[in-house]
Design a protein around this motif. Structure first.
Motif, short mmCIF file in Angstrom:
data_model
loop_
_atom_site.label_atom_id
_atom_site.label_comp_id
_atom_site.label_asym_id
_atom_site.label_seq_id
_atom_site.Cartn_x
_atom_site.Cartn_y
_atom_site.Cartn_z
N ILE A 236 -47.69 -32.50 13.31
CA ILE A 236 -47.23 -31.96 14.60
C ILE A 236 -45.76 -32.28 14.79
CG2 ILE A 236 -47.42 -32.14 17.11
CD1 ILE A 236 -50.40 -32.70 16.77
N ASN A 237 -45.40 -33.51 14.48
CA ASN A 237 -44.04 -33.98 14.73
C ASN A 237 -43.01 -33.26 13.86
OD1 ASN A 237 -42.29 -35.80 16.19
ND2 ASN A 237 -42.05 -36.95 14.29
N ASP A 238 -43.37 -33.01 12.58
CA ASP A 238 -42.39 -32.36 11.70
C ASP A 238 -42.54 -30.84 11.65
OD1 ASP A 238 -44.54 -31.82 9.99
OD2 ASP A 238 -44.07 -33.43 8.59
N GLY A 239 -43.51 -30.30 12.40
CA GLY A 239 -43.65 -28.86 12.50
C GLY A 239 -44.52 -28.21 11.44
N ARG B 272 -57.86 -29.02 28.52
CA ARG B 272 -58.78 -30.05 28.03
C ARG B 272 -58.71 -30.20 26.51
NH1 ARG B 272 -62.73 -31.45 31.86
NH2 ARG B 272 -64.28 -31.89 30.26
N PHE B 273 -58.41 -29.11 25.80
CA PHE B 273 -58.23 -29.22 24.35
C PHE B 273 -57.04 -30.12 24.03
CE2 PHE B 273 -55.54 -27.81 20.83
CZ PHE B 273 -56.36 -28.09 19.76
N PHE B 274 -55.93 -29.90 24.73
CA PHE B 274 -54.72 -30.67 24.44
C PHE B 274 -54.84 -32.12 24.91
CE2 PHE B 274 -53.20 -26.28 24.39
CZ PHE B 274 -52.51 -26.27 23.19
N GLU B 275 -55.87 -32.42 25.68
CA GLU B 275 -56.15 -33.81 26.06
C GLU B 275 -57.12 -34.46 25.08
OE1 GLU B 275 -57.66 -33.43 29.99
OE2 GLU B 275 -55.70 -33.05 30.90
N GLY B 276 -57.56 -33.71 24.06
CA GLY B 276 -58.45 -34.26 23.04
C GLY B 276 -59.89 -34.42 23.48
N ARG B 277 -60.31 -33.64 24.47
CA ARG B 277 -61.68 -33.77 24.98
C ARG B 277 -62.65 -32.97 24.12
NH1 ARG B 277 -61.45 -33.85 31.58
NH2 ARG B 277 -59.50 -35.01 31.82
N LYS C 280 -49.43 -39.79 21.62
CA LYS C 280 -50.34 -38.68 21.35
C LYS C 280 -50.22 -37.60 22.41
CE LYS C 280 -53.69 -41.51 18.85
NZ LYS C 280 -55.00 -42.18 18.89
N THR C 281 -50.09 -38.02 23.67
CA THR C 281 -49.93 -37.05 24.76
C THR C 281 -48.67 -36.22 24.55
OG1 THR C 281 -51.09 -38.46 26.35
CG2 THR C 281 -49.63 -36.78 27.25
N ASN C 282 -47.56 -36.89 24.20
CA ASN C 282 -46.30 -36.18 23.99
C ASN C 282 -46.37 -35.24 22.79
OD1 ASN C 282 -45.09 -37.47 26.15
ND2 ASN C 282 -44.24 -39.12 24.92
N LEU C 283 -47.06 -35.68 21.73
CA LEU C 283 -47.17 -34.83 20.55
C LEU C 283 -48.04 -33.60 20.82
CD1 LEU C 283 -47.44 -37.47 17.68
CD2 LEU C 283 -45.57 -35.85 18.07
#
Length: 447
Positions: free
Chosen positions: A410-413, A308-313, A281-284
């Motif tokens: 996210i993974n496939d764009g 903090r958004f990208f950390e899912g907080r 999840k962190t990498n994605l």
């Protein structure tokens, strides 16, 4: 044996081990996918008879307050002519208090927290300090039980400590109990460990998980005489199990367990896969941020970064700032709750005082036409909506923690494409309107 040969043997063994792990992981994942796919096909075949995906709570208010309201109404034995709205009298309160008494090993609780003594069950009870206890049960003998319901959100600073102080001051002869309903331990910023230990020693504080809540509801449901109430409770249990605790469909869960437990290799592979999920999840999320910045290079707007958004907080958003619209507002995406839950899209002002009520209403009218009708207005957000209500996203885009769809996108764009489609639509409307809100505070050309 030379050192070179020894190192070569070690390298060969490590590579062989890695290959075996990868092989077994691939076998496990393929087997799980095949089993679940077969089960879902069977569900679709009999959907007209079983309606397996039809859940009452999908059509109700399913946030923290909505869940608290359901719990409060069940615990209330005196509404509607002393039988409760559910008509079961003290069944739910008695079951709840009995469990609390057993957990605390405090038989005295059942003597004062009785249906006969119950005076009121209130929702969002306001304390002297302006805080709100989710559920407060008041007894005529001066006893109080406060319930803090935390399905997703994190704790506020000194929140539980303030609640405990309030209950102690307003109860009689130490007849009070603070119940913390959550799948997590209380945050240290909310109440320190020394205070918790002291309260627990005095039998004034108890942590319950949502598994405990499920068990209590199941016990009460078996004794419920009303079919309507029993069905409601069963649906409530399903909601807690899937949306709060993040469990999969029970039949799917059983198929996954069967696959994992079919061999020692599958079991080991399952643990290895599970251990990597947080890093996946962190990498994605890093990929999402990187891809967004690349895609925005030639756009008339940029990304306002918020780590903090990208950390899912929870309580954090990230905005898109339009270059040629000198606005006090911006389009945002965010998570209302922690652990990638309650994803939303909204229009936000930089400060709550930036917009007048008239300006906020105009924003809502425009955005309701572009996307959909807003959730209730709050704070700096004159318009906002959960991700699963946005047409280009759809089901599965509200609670990212519990669904693979956002991560696959996210993974496939495709998530970037969906997101920029929304941003472009809003930008074009704002541009055509000659800027929605200018710095001079004047609303221009809004129809």
């Amino acid at each position: 044996m030379s050192i070179e040969n020894l190192l070569q043997d070690v390298s060969t063994a490590v590579n062989a081990r890695r290959g075996a792990i990868q092989h077994h992981s691939e076998i496990l994942l393929k087997d799980v996918f095949q089993r679940v796919s077969t089960l879902r096909q069977a569900k679709r075949r009999f959907a007209d008879e079983l309606a397996p995906d039809f859940h009452f709570f999908d059509y109700l208010r399913s946030d923290e307050l909505g869940l608290s309201r359901c719990l409060a109404d069940l615990l209330d034995p005196i509404a509607c002519d002393k039988h409760g709205k559910h008509g079961q009298g003290g069944l739910f309160l008695n079951t709840f208090v009995s469990h609390l008494s057993y957990s605390l090993k405090n038989a005295n609780l059942e003597k004062w927290a009785t249906t006969a003594e119950c005076q009121a069950v209130t929702l969002e009870h306001q304390t002297n300090q302006g805080r709100r206890i989710d559920i407060l049960i008041r007894f005529s003998n001066g006893g109080l039980i406060g319930i803090e319901n935390k399905p997703w959100a994190g704790d506020q600073v000194n929140q539980l400590k303030d609640y405990a102080n309030y209950l102690e001051r307003n109860s009689t002869k130490s007849k009070w109990l603070l119940v913390y309903l959550s799948n997590r331990k209380p945050g240290s910023e909310s109440i320190d460990s020394h205070t918790i230990n002291k309260l627990q020693e005095n039998e004034n504080f108890l942590c319950l998980t949502y598994q405990d809540a499920e068990d209590l509801l199941q016990t009460a449901a078996q004794k419920t005489r009303s079919v309507r109430v029993r069905v409601f409770i069963e649906e409530m249990i399903k909601f807690i199990r899937t949306k709060v605790s993040g469990e999969t469909d029970m039949s799917e869960q059983q198929e996954i367990q069967n696959s994992v437990l079919s061999s020692a290799e599958n079991l080991e592979a399952a643990f290895l896969v599970a251990k990597t999920f947080d890093s996946i999840k962190t990498n994605l999320m890093c990929k999402l941020r990187s891809d967004l910045n690349k895609k925005l290079a030639n756009k008339p707007y940029c990304l306002e970064n918020n780590e903090r958004f990208f950390e899912g907080r929870g309580g954090n958003d990230v905005g898109f700032k339009f270059f040629d619209c000198k606005m006090r507002t911006r389009l945002v995406i965010g998570f209302e709750s922690s652990w990638f839950r309650d994803f939303f899209v909204g229009i936000a002002s930089y400060n709550e005082s930036d917009l007048t009520d008239e300006e906020s209403e105009l924003i809502r009218k425009i955005m309701d036409k572009i996307i959909d009708v807003s959730e209730p207005y709050g704070g700096i957000y004159p318009w906002w909506i959960y991700g699963d209500r946005v047409t280009v996203f759809g089901e599965g885009f509200r609670h990212w923690q519990d669904d693979a769809k956002p991560w696959v996108a996210i993974n496939d764009g495709t998530l970037i494409e969906k997101l920029l489609e929304i941003v472009d639509r809003i930008y074009e409307v704002l541009k055509d309107q000659n800027a929605l809100l200018c710095h001079d505070g004047l609303v221009k050309n809004i129809t």
